[in-house]
Design an enzyme around this catalytic site. Structure first.
Site, PDB file in Angstrom:
ATOM      1  N   SER A 316       0.843  -1.254  -0.028  1.00  0.00           N
ATOM      2  CA  SER A 316      -0.099  -0.034  -0.073  1.00  0.00           C
ATOM      3  C   SER A 316       0.834   1.310   0.093  1.00  0.00           C
ATOM      4  O   SER A 316       1.934   1.148   0.583  1.00  0.00           O
ATOM      5  CB  SER A 316      -1.013  -0.016   1.172  1.00  0.00           C
ATOM      6  OG  SER A 316      -1.542  -1.086   1.616  1.00  0.00           O
ATOM      7  N   VAL A 321      -0.463   2.354  -7.769  1.00  0.00           N
ATOM      8  CA  VAL A 321       0.503   2.282  -8.684  1.00  0.00           C
ATOM      9  C   VAL A 321       1.162   1.023  -8.831  1.00  0.00           C
ATOM     10  O   VAL A 321       1.382   0.026  -7.709  1.00  0.00           O
ATOM     11  CB  VAL A 321       1.668   3.337  -8.256  1.00  0.00           C
ATOM     12  CG1 VAL A 321       2.216   2.987  -6.841  1.00  0.00           C
ATOM     13  CG2 VAL A 321       2.867   3.291  -9.235  1.00  0.00           C
ATOM     14  N   TYR A 383       2.846  -4.520  -6.437  1.00  0.00           N
ATOM     15  CA  TYR A 383       1.416  -4.100  -6.924  1.00  0.00           C
ATOM     16  C   TYR A 383       0.862  -3.301  -5.743  1.00  0.00           C
ATOM     17  O   TYR A 383       0.717  -3.698  -4.364  1.00  0.00           O
ATOM     18  CB  TYR A 383       0.661  -5.451  -6.823  1.00  0.00           C
ATOM     19  CG  TYR A 383      -0.970  -5.400  -6.993  1.00  0.00           C
ATOM     20  CD1 TYR A 383      -1.843  -4.628  -6.439  1.00  0.00           C
ATOM     21  CD2 TYR A 383      -1.489  -6.027  -8.166  1.00  0.00           C
ATOM     22  CE1 TYR A 383      -3.184  -4.990  -6.937  1.00  0.00           C
ATOM     23  CE2 TYR A 383      -2.738  -6.158  -8.561  1.00  0.00           C
ATOM     24  CZ  TYR A 383      -3.653  -5.424  -7.895  1.00  0.00           C
ATOM     25  OH  TYR A 383      -5.003  -5.517  -8.217  1.00  0.00           O
ATOM     26  N   GLU A 384       1.052  -2.044  -5.720  1.00  0.00           N
ATOM     27  CA  GLU A 384       0.674  -0.922  -4.595  1.00  0.00           C
ATOM     28  C   GLU A 384      -0.876  -0.353  -4.727  1.00  0.00           C
ATOM     29  O   GLU A 384      -1.219  -0.310  -5.874  1.00  0.00           O
ATOM     30  CB  GLU A 384       1.537   0.213  -4.864  1.00  0.00           C
ATOM     31  CG  GLU A 384       2.966  -0.140  -4.560  1.00  0.00           C
ATOM     32  CD  GLU A 384       3.586  -0.038  -3.113  1.00  0.00           C
ATOM     33  OE1 GLU A 384       2.742   0.419  -2.588  1.00  0.00           O
ATOM     34  OE2 GLU A 384       4.782  -0.144  -3.092  1.00  0.00           O
ATOM     35  N   ILE A 385      -1.567  -0.351  -3.630  1.00  0.00           N
ATOM     36  CA  ILE A 385      -2.782   0.056  -3.652  1.00  0.00           C
ATOM     37  C   ILE A 385      -2.760   1.423  -2.719  1.00  0.00           C
ATOM     38  O   ILE A 385      -2.475   1.184  -1.627  1.00  0.00           O
ATOM     39  CB  ILE A 385      -3.605  -0.938  -3.062  1.00  0.00           C
ATOM     40  CG1 ILE A 385      -4.008  -2.189  -4.155  1.00  0.00           C
ATOM     41  CG2 ILE A 385      -5.301  -0.405  -2.623  1.00  0.00           C
ATOM     42  CD1 ILE A 385      -4.747  -1.627  -5.447  1.00  0.00           C
TER      43      ILE A 385
END
Length: 414
Positions: A316, A321, A383-385
């Site tokens: 996160s 992104v 995998y960024e949230i």
């Protein structure tokens, strides 16, 4: 026209990398010292005031350092486990009153930190709501956040930076996934404080050993709850996809859903119980969590006479992104142009005004993304949230990401 991966060639290329039983050390261009550093261990305690109001940090993932009564409000502080540390101040506490009332809590951060996480509220740690904007104010320095909390008599209210998902919650969720015949759960080791390191394996019963491996990781940084929610959505999408049986004839998955259980249960801002950033320890594996997970990935793929072709690490940050590698990284990924096709497919399936946010970079610090490439020649993606990404979209994006991965990897296997 797609440039498909010739999988037999991949196995020849990766044979040497997969013959070791332990993860090999790597010299990264930007080294990071991940030697053990002291931490300030939070004391589990309760603060009780003359009007019967009580605040406490006596539950896993709690973070509250001290509380004082200022008459018209309570002043509370959250302190990190050590410093230097990034500005992601985690807080989580429980408050209860003997009668219906409204209480004002002024949450104070250290000088280097600023308010990041919008307060979440729950009475059962299952259902969470955001604090109404009318009940939150942040001063101009962003180092003081004032919360107006509505309390029902004798009903504890949890107040947290993000939804609380501790190590017990992750274990319960992982146990639930094993209802699927393709999913098994094991413990591959112990954290520094002897919490279990879990591994989910998704593999068709009786499938051949020589199947390319996809690895999924999560929760290296304790507050990064939305990354874990994205992992959950991803696996929901994968396991419900009608092509799952076909996919598992060509691939297998290893999932490590909680790499930092000590930091999560201690309510750390970022670090492990050894006081280090776990996602900088993938060069020499100085910490037990990194060493055991890295060795397990290598040993498992070695035993099955295969190698990793894709690694996704769920995190996160302030925004959605994808961190990827740019074209300067050599050799190219064994999956060829998978990354571009996967990201384009996600954008296309979500549709509307959604646009992929990708930031490509060279190999620098010893992170998992770069470790997948240096250790296996695999595609590595972080995998960024975003912290505040709507939770229904987090789940939807995770499901779509899994579906498109299946599409592209099946295409590559042909």
């Amino acid at each position: 026209m797609h440039q498909h991966l010739a999988l037999p060639v991949v196995f020849l290329i990766l044979l040497a990398a997969s013959c070791q039983r332990k993860a090999q050390p790597n010299d990264f261009p930007t080294p990071v010292d991940t030697s053990t550093r002291p931490i300030d261990r939070q004391v589990a305690q309760a603060w009780t005031f003359p009007n019967g109001l009580k605040l406490d940090n006596q539950f896993p993932a709690a973070r509250l350092s001290r509380v004082t009564d200022q008459g018209d409000h309570l002043a509370a502080w959250t302190e990190p486990e050590n410093a230097p540390i990034n500005t992601s101040p985690w807080y989580a506490f429980r408050v209860v009153a003997p009668r219906d009332t409204t209480v004002t809590v002024q949450l104070n951060y250290p000088a280097h930190a600023v308010h990041r996480y919008w307060p979440k509220l729950s009475t059962d740690r299952t259902e969470w709501t955001r604090l109404d904007s009318s009940a939150l104010s942040v001063d101009s320095s962003a180092r003081v956040a004032t919360l107006q909390l509505q309390l029902a008599a004798r009903k504890p209210l949890y107040v947290s930076a993000q939804e609380i998902i501790d190590s017990r919650d992750v274990r319960a969720w992982a146990d639930g996934l094993t209802k699927n015949a393709n999913v098994s759960l094991g413990v591959i080791g112990q954290s520094l404080e002897n919490r279990p390191l879990l591994r989910l394996t998704i593999k068709a019963p009786g499938a051949k050993k020589k199947l390319p491996t996809v690895v999924l990781l999560s929760r290296q940084h304790p507050p990064e709850v939305t990354g874990f929610l994205a992992l959950q959505g991803f696996l929901d999408g994968l396991l419900s996809d009608p092509r799952l049986s076909e996919f598992l004839q060509s691939y297998q998955l290893l999932i490590y859903p909680l790499l930092n259980p000590d930091g999560v249960d201690r309510g750390h801002w970022r670090h492990t119980a050894a006081g280090i950033d776990g996602n900088r320890d993938w060069a020499y594996y100085r910490q037990p969590e990194t060493r055991q997970v890295a060795d397990d990935i290598v040993a498992t793929t070695r035993k099955r006479r295969t190698s990793v072709v894709l690694g996704l690490d769920f995190h996160s940050t302030w925004k959605d992104v994808y961190y990827t590698h740019d074209t300067s990284v050599r050799p190219p990924s064994v999956l060829g142009d998978f990354k571009g096709r996967w990201l384009a497919g996600i954008e296309r399936e979500i549709g509307g005004d959604f646009r992929i946010n990708e930031e490509a970079e060279p190999i620098g610090k010893p992170t998992t993304m770069s470790w997948f490439r240096t250790q296996f020649g695999a595609e590595g993606i972080t995998y960024e949230i975003g912290d505040n990404t709507p939770r229904d979209f987090v789940e939807r994006k995770g499901r779509v990401s899994a579906r498109v991965m299946i599409t592209e990897l099946l295409s590559a296997a042909q």
